[in-house]
Write a protein that holds these residues in place. Structure first.
Motif: not given
Length: 116
Positions: A23-26, A39-49
């Motif tokens: 569930l990481g975000i980094g 800026v790169e943001v790695e996400s393992s899930r969809n996130v809004t707002d």
């Protein structure tokens, strides 16, 4: 405590640790192309707002001088997301503070040095 109960607890703890990594975000790379920060943001899930806050300081001698701080609402898709922050930087040394907030929680933060 029985041996099987101890083994069960260890396996349960390992499952929670493994799920937490899923569930990481980094933050990935932060680059400057002469006109903007990328800026790169790695996400393992969809996130809004979510909120991405970028604070940029110039480093000279033994001091830092804040150039700007900007917070922007973003949406994250699964995988690598890139966000652009327009800024003109003179040659020098800079420190970038990145924060990602999801709701009331800080999802990720990192400090990066940049040489222009």
């Amino acid at each position: 405590m029985s041996h099987s109960y101890t083994v069960f607890c260890i396996l349960l703890l390992a499952a929670f640790i493994g799920a937490a990594g899923c569930l990481g975000i980094g933050f990935g790379d932060v680059t400057y192309d002469g006109e903007a920060l990328h800026v790169e943001v790695e996400s393992s899930r969809n996130v809004t707002d979510a909120v991405l806050q970028v604070t940029l300081t110039e480093i000279g001698g033994f001091e830092q001088r804040q150039l700007f701080s900007e917070a922007t609402y973003i949406d994250l898709a699964v995988g690598t997301n890139e966000y652009t922050v327009p800024v003109e930087l003179a040659p020098g040394t800079y420190r970038i503070y990145l924060y990602l907030f999801i709701g009331d929680e800080r999802g990720a933060s990192v400090i990066r040095d940049l040489e222009v």
